[in-house]
Design a protein around this motif. Sequence first.
Motif, short mmCIF file in Angstrom:
data_model
loop_
_atom_site.label_atom_id
_atom_site.label_comp_id
_atom_site.label_asym_id
_atom_site.label_seq_id
_atom_site.Cartn_x
_atom_site.Cartn_y
_atom_site.Cartn_z
N PRO A 103 -81.25 -0.38 18.74
CA PRO A 103 -81.95 0.04 20.09
C PRO A 103 -83.12 0.69 19.75
O PRO A 103 -83.72 0.97 18.73
CB PRO A 103 -81.04 1.19 20.68
N LYS A 104 -84.12 0.66 20.85
CA LYS A 104 -85.29 1.57 20.79
C LYS A 104 -85.27 2.80 20.70
O LYS A 104 -84.02 3.40 21.04
CB LYS A 104 -86.23 1.07 21.70
N VAL A 105 -85.86 3.72 19.97
CA VAL A 105 -85.67 5.07 19.67
C VAL A 105 -85.37 5.54 21.12
O VAL A 105 -84.28 6.24 21.08
CB VAL A 105 -86.84 5.71 18.90
N GLU A 106 -86.15 5.27 22.20
CA GLU A 106 -86.15 6.26 23.47
C GLU A 106 -84.83 5.72 24.14
O GLU A 106 -84.30 6.32 25.01
CB GLU A 106 -87.22 5.83 24.10
N ASP A 107 -84.11 4.58 23.69
CA ASP A 107 -83.06 3.97 24.32
C ASP A 107 -81.66 4.46 23.81
O ASP A 107 -80.66 3.88 24.14
CB ASP A 107 -82.94 2.46 24.66
N ALA A 108 -81.88 5.06 22.59
CA ALA A 108 -80.73 5.05 21.78
C ALA A 108 -79.90 6.19 22.34
O ALA A 108 -80.33 7.17 22.84
CB ALA A 108 -80.92 5.45 20.37
N PRO A 109 -78.33 5.92 22.47
CA PRO A 109 -77.27 6.68 23.22
C PRO A 109 -76.93 8.03 22.23
O PRO A 109 -76.59 9.01 22.73
CB PRO A 109 -76.16 5.87 23.39
N SER A 110 -77.61 7.89 20.91
CA SER A 110 -77.17 9.01 20.01
C SER A 110 -77.95 8.77 18.62
O SER A 110 -78.63 7.67 18.69
CB SER A 110 -75.82 9.24 19.78
N ASN A 111 -77.68 9.57 17.58
CA ASN A 111 -78.20 9.44 16.15
C ASN A 111 -77.11 9.09 15.41
O ASN A 111 -77.35 9.08 13.96
CB ASN A 111 -79.48 10.45 15.84
N LEU A 112 -75.91 8.72 15.92
CA LEU A 112 -74.82 8.22 15.10
C LEU A 112 -74.87 6.97 14.83
O LEU A 112 -74.51 6.06 15.66
CB LEU A 112 -73.51 8.74 15.68
N ILE A 113 -75.07 6.41 13.48
CA ILE A 113 -75.03 5.11 13.42
C ILE A 113 -73.80 4.42 12.54
O ILE A 113 -73.08 5.04 11.82
CB ILE A 113 -76.29 4.78 12.32
N ILE A 114 -73.77 3.09 12.74
CA ILE A 114 -72.45 2.30 12.22
C ILE A 114 -72.89 2.24 10.84
O ILE A 114 -74.04 1.77 10.32
CB ILE A 114 -72.32 0.99 12.96
N SER A 115 -71.74 2.51 9.92
CA SER A 115 -72.22 2.77 8.40
C SER A 115 -71.49 1.62 7.55
O SER A 115 -71.12 2.25 6.39
CB SER A 115 -72.23 4.05 7.88
N GLY A 116 -71.23 0.44 8.12
CA GLY A 116 -70.77 -0.50 7.10
C GLY A 116 -69.20 -0.55 6.77
O GLY A 116 -68.81 -1.06 5.99
N ARG A 117 -68.53 0.18 7.71
CA ARG A 117 -66.86 0.14 7.58
C ARG A 117 -66.26 0.20 8.87
O ARG A 117 -66.66 0.84 9.78
CB ARG A 117 -66.70 1.35 6.67
N TYR A 118 -65.31 -0.84 8.90
CA TYR A 118 -64.45 -0.93 10.31
C TYR A 118 -63.03 -1.29 10.19
O TYR A 118 -62.77 -1.60 8.83
CB TYR A 118 -65.06 -2.32 10.86
N ILE A 119 -62.39 -0.73 11.14
CA ILE A 119 -60.88 -1.09 11.21
C ILE A 119 -60.79 -1.86 12.58
O ILE A 119 -61.01 -1.09 13.72
CB ILE A 119 -59.87 0.17 11.09
N LEU A 120 -60.56 -3.03 12.64
CA LEU A 120 -60.46 -3.77 14.00
C LEU A 120 -59.19 -4.53 14.03
O LEU A 120 -58.64 -4.90 13.41
CB LEU A 120 -61.88 -4.77 14.11
N GLN A 121 -58.85 -4.60 15.34
CA GLN A 121 -57.78 -5.17 16.01
C GLN A 121 -58.14 -6.81 15.99
O GLN A 121 -59.33 -7.15 16.09
CB GLN A 121 -57.32 -4.81 17.35
N PRO A 122 -56.92 -7.43 15.76
CA PRO A 122 -57.26 -9.02 15.81
C PRO A 122 -58.10 -9.61 16.96
O PRO A 122 -58.44 -10.87 16.71
CB PRO A 122 -55.79 -9.61 15.52
N GLU A 123 -57.77 -8.86 18.30
CA GLU A 123 -58.29 -9.15 19.47
C GLU A 123 -59.85 -9.70 19.21
O GLU A 123 -60.33 -10.35 20.22
CB GLU A 123 -57.96 -8.67 20.69
N VAL A 124 -60.44 -8.76 18.49
CA VAL A 124 -61.86 -9.18 18.23
C VAL A 124 -62.30 -10.57 17.98
O VAL A 124 -63.23 -10.99 18.23
CB VAL A 124 -62.48 -8.21 17.13
N MET A 125 -61.34 -11.29 17.52
CA MET A 125 -61.67 -12.61 16.89
C MET A 125 -61.97 -13.51 18.10
O MET A 125 -62.75 -14.08 18.16
CB MET A 125 -60.63 -13.16 15.98
#
Length: 287
Positions: free
Chosen positions: A191-213
């Motif tokens: 996002p643009k800096v002014e539109d960002a909802p926080s300063n917490l960024i996704i850092s390359g590790r995930y656990i996802l349910q199979p429905e994401v496919m």
Amino acid sequence: MKPIRKAVFPVAGLGTRFLPATKAIPKEMLPVVDIPLIQYAVDEAREAGIEQMIFVTGRGKSAIEDHFDIAYELEHTMRERGKSLDVLEPTRLGPGNCAYVRQQEPLGLGHAIWCARDIVGDEPFAIFLPDEFMVGSPGCMKQMVDAYASLGGNLISVLEVPREAVSSYGVIAPGKQDGAITEVTGLVEKPKVEDAPSNLIISGRYILQPEVMQTLKTQEKGAGGEIQLTDAMARMIGTQPFHAVTFAGKRYDCGSKAGYVQANIAIALEREDIGAEIRAFALDLLK
């Protein structure tokens, strides 16, 4: 609640930011001191109890397959010379513990993950971005798996960064917070800096349910003209639990040259065999 047994490593990228080094060598094989980035990621997965490694590769990535295979000539020569093979033990993935699938076109992270759908099947799974080099004890994924045991659903690793840096990352919209656990109410990719909802960024590790496919199957292109995993996850929020785990450790962005050099220096300084020598050299440079 099914355990996390499988991990997907999207390693089909061209590594153009590290040319010419990555012209013939996958960027995931670049070493931090003497261990390739992909090896660090696999070791982190093993620590978390993950059993099967799924590599989404591309053309020119055969060195990754070779790295996790048996090297007969090398091992035979080392034995003949009386050298220990212990240093090679972590590089071995047993029969059935690894799988390789091609991403034929560079259509984005979301597309790379979707390429592994048939191997993932109907199980929850982890995702590792190897150039996000995470250093901690326990490792980042172990922290996430421990959180998953009580939360279930989908989890992502996050880190706090200066607000002016958020436009380079996926950013979460935070909800309720309990220690290191934050409810995720929304996700925005770069996002643009002014539109960002926080300063917490996704850092390359995930656990996802199979429905994401199934979501990725119909996901349209987003930021950068690519199919973004962040966009697909954002569509799932509200239908499944989503939480973020703030990683208790250090992260080095080894997708950038500066971050890669920083990681090498930091890890070298911690090594018993070379730490003192590197520290003395660094101090001498700073005089």
